[in-house]
Structure formats: C-alpha cells, structure tokens
Motif scaffolding. Structure first.
Motif, PDB file in Angstrom:
ATOM      1  N   UNK A 109      26.313  92.759  59.092  1.00 36.82           N
ATOM      2  CA  UNK A 109      26.587  93.769  58.062  1.00 36.82           C
ATOM      3  C   UNK A 109      25.864  95.078  58.345  1.00 36.82           C
ATOM      4  N   UNK A 110      24.593  94.991  58.751  1.00 39.51           N
ATOM      5  CA  UNK A 110      23.815  96.208  58.989  1.00 39.51           C
ATOM      6  C   UNK A 110      24.253  96.938  60.255  1.00 39.51           C
ATOM      7  N   UNK A 111      24.659  96.199  61.269  1.00 40.52           N
ATOM      8  CA  UNK A 111      25.126  96.845  62.499  1.00 40.52           C
ATOM      9  C   UNK A 111      26.446  97.576  62.277  1.00 40.52           C
ATOM     10  N   UNK A 112      27.266  97.096  61.337  1.00 37.64           N
ATOM     11  CA  UNK A 112      28.525  97.785  61.006  1.00 37.64           C
ATOM     12  C   UNK A 112      28.286  99.170  60.438  1.00 37.64           C
ATOM     13  N   UNK A 113      27.095  99.401  59.853  1.00 37.34           N
ATOM     14  CA  UNK A 113      26.795 100.731  59.306  1.00 37.34           C
ATOM     15  C   UNK A 113      25.787 101.478  60.180  1.00 37.34           C
ATOM     16  N   UNK A 114      25.704 101.069  61.466  1.00 34.52           N
ATOM     17  CA  UNK A 114      24.951 101.859  62.435  1.00 34.52           C
ATOM     18  C   UNK A 114      23.571 101.368  62.809  1.00 34.52           C
ATOM     19  N   UNK A 115      23.113 100.250  62.286  1.00 33.69           N
ATOM     20  CA  UNK A 115      21.793  99.732  62.656  1.00 33.69           C
ATOM     21  C   UNK A 115      21.846  99.085  64.027  1.00 33.69           C
ATOM     22  N   UNK A 116      20.700  99.052  64.701  1.00 38.17           N
ATOM     23  CA  UNK A 116      20.629  98.417  66.013  1.00 38.17           C
ATOM     24  C   UNK A 116      19.385  97.540  66.096  1.00 38.17           C
ATOM     25  N   UNK A 117      19.526  96.427  66.806  1.00 35.09           N
ATOM     26  CA  UNK A 117      18.388  95.547  67.058  1.00 35.09           C
ATOM     27  C   UNK A 117      17.498  96.226  68.090  1.00 35.09           C
ATOM     28  N   UNK A 118      16.181  96.239  67.858  1.00 37.47           N
ATOM     29  CA  UNK A 118      15.244  96.909  68.759  1.00 37.47           C
ATOM     30  C   UNK A 118      15.277  96.277  70.146  1.00 37.47           C
ATOM     31  N   UNK A 119      15.197  94.954  70.234  1.00 39.59           N
ATOM     32  CA  UNK A 119      15.260  94.295  71.539  1.00 39.59           C
ATOM     33  C   UNK A 119      16.132  93.050  71.407  1.00 39.59           C
ATOM     34  N   UNK A 120      15.609  91.982  70.826  1.00 46.36           N
ATOM     35  CA  UNK A 120      16.422  90.784  70.668  1.00 46.36           C
ATOM     36  C   UNK A 120      15.947  89.964  69.477  1.00 46.36           C
ATOM     37  N   UNK A 121      16.788  89.047  69.044  1.00 45.74           N
ATOM     38  CA  UNK A 121      16.444  88.092  67.994  1.00 45.74           C
ATOM     39  C   UNK A 121      15.720  86.941  68.689  1.00 45.74           C
ATOM     40  N   UNK A 122      14.578  86.534  68.136  1.00 45.24           N
ATOM     41  CA  UNK A 122      13.799  85.463  68.749  1.00 45.24           C
ATOM     42  C   UNK A 122      13.543  84.341  67.759  1.00 45.24           C
ATOM     43  N   UNK A 123      13.302  83.157  68.309  1.00 43.71           N
ATOM     44  CA  UNK A 123      12.922  81.999  67.518  1.00 43.71           C
ATOM     45  C   UNK A 123      11.419  81.851  67.666  1.00 43.71           C
ATOM     46  N   UNK A 124      10.698  81.975  66.555  1.00 46.72           N
ATOM     47  CA  UNK A 124       9.246  81.862  66.568  1.00 46.72           C
ATOM     48  C   UNK A 124       8.838  80.436  66.223  1.00 46.72           C
ATOM     49  N   UNK A 125       8.575  79.651  67.238  1.00 44.00           N
ATOM     50  CA  UNK A 125       8.067  78.280  67.096  1.00 44.00           C
ATOM     51  C   UNK A 125       8.891  77.403  66.159  1.00 44.00           C
ATOM     52  N   UNK A 126      10.194  77.649  66.067  1.00 42.49           N
ATOM     53  CA  UNK A 126      11.038  76.842  65.193  1.00 42.49           C
ATOM     54  C   UNK A 126      10.797  77.075  63.718  1.00 42.49           C
TER      55      UNK A 126
END
Length: 151
Positions: A109-126
C-alpha cells in the motif's frame, strides 16, 4: 515519590514541506487525522524559540489511541537545515518505528503512493520481520511485524 507517575509520551514531531502528502502517507499506514490547524502568535514562538513563527500542524493518532504524530509545515521562519535523507547513523532524532499486522500488505500500500524500502525486509531471529522505508520527502520510518512464535 510513591505516588509519582511516569511520564507518558504525547507525540513525536516531524517537519515537512507537503502536509497533504504526509497526511496521506500516515493515513495509509493506519493513523487517523485528529485535527489540522494554523499555529502562530506570540505564545507559540515562546514555546519553540522561533519568535514570529507561522506554521500549520496536523495531529495524527495511532489506532490504539495511545500515540500521536505531530506533522508541522513552517511558513515562517524559513527552514534552516534538512535531515530528511540523512543515513540512519546520523545524530539526533531520526525515525519512528511502527508495529504493523502484515508487513507485506503495508509495504504494498505504501509503495503504491511512492514509498521505498531503504534496503531490504529482514527476519530478526524469527521474532520480527523488519524494514526501514522512506516516505514522502524522504521521511524515514521503521516497520515491524511481530512473527508468530507458535508457527
């Protein structure tokens, strides 16, 4: 001191140039606009140290009603510095982190209005799925989805 209450956070402030797009961004994230109003007058300059200031603010509230975000646009005086695209190890206040129920849906939803992920989505220790994103004007926020430990 037994009756002393701990301080409660009322709001976090963000200064922007485009109040409308920032309200849209945080509304899409799930915050509710509580109100919007001009702020000026001798009293306001005495609070902020910016005598003669003229600004417009929007107060937004998280769905649980416990936290607020005050978004300000200053007309007077002119903006003196810009930290919107500073890296995450810059000194000073930098970002706010929000817990979301579904990180993938929120990012969509946020990317559709121009937002961008800084680097990547990560999994923090489950425990959490985490990322930083840049919203309107480069505003940096963190998003965290608590992962179900029983899965």
């Amino acid at each position: 001191m037994a009756n002393r209450k701990l301080p409660l956070m009322h709001n976090v402030g963000i200064v922007v140039e485009d109040l409308d797009s920032t309200i849209e961004f945080f509304s899409e994230l799930g915050l509710t606009l509580e109100g919007r109003m001009p702020i000026e007058g001798e009293w306001s300059g005495r609070v902020t140290g910016l005598r003669g200031q003229r600004a417009e603010i929007a107060m937004m509230c998280t769905p649980d009603g416990q936290s607020r975000l005050e978004i300000s646009r200053f007309d007077v005086p002119a903006i003196v510095s810009d930290h919107r695209t500073s890296p995450v190890n810059s000194l000073g206040y930098l970002r706010v982190m929000f817990t979301v129920e579904d990180l993938d849906d929120t990012l969509s939803r946020l990317c559709k209005i121009g937002s961008t992920v800084v680097d990547e989505v990560v999994n923090y220790d489950g425990v959490y799925k985490l990322c930083y994103i840049r919203g309107p004007e480069g505003i940096l926020i963190g998003l965290a989805e608590e992962l179900d430990k029983d899965s």
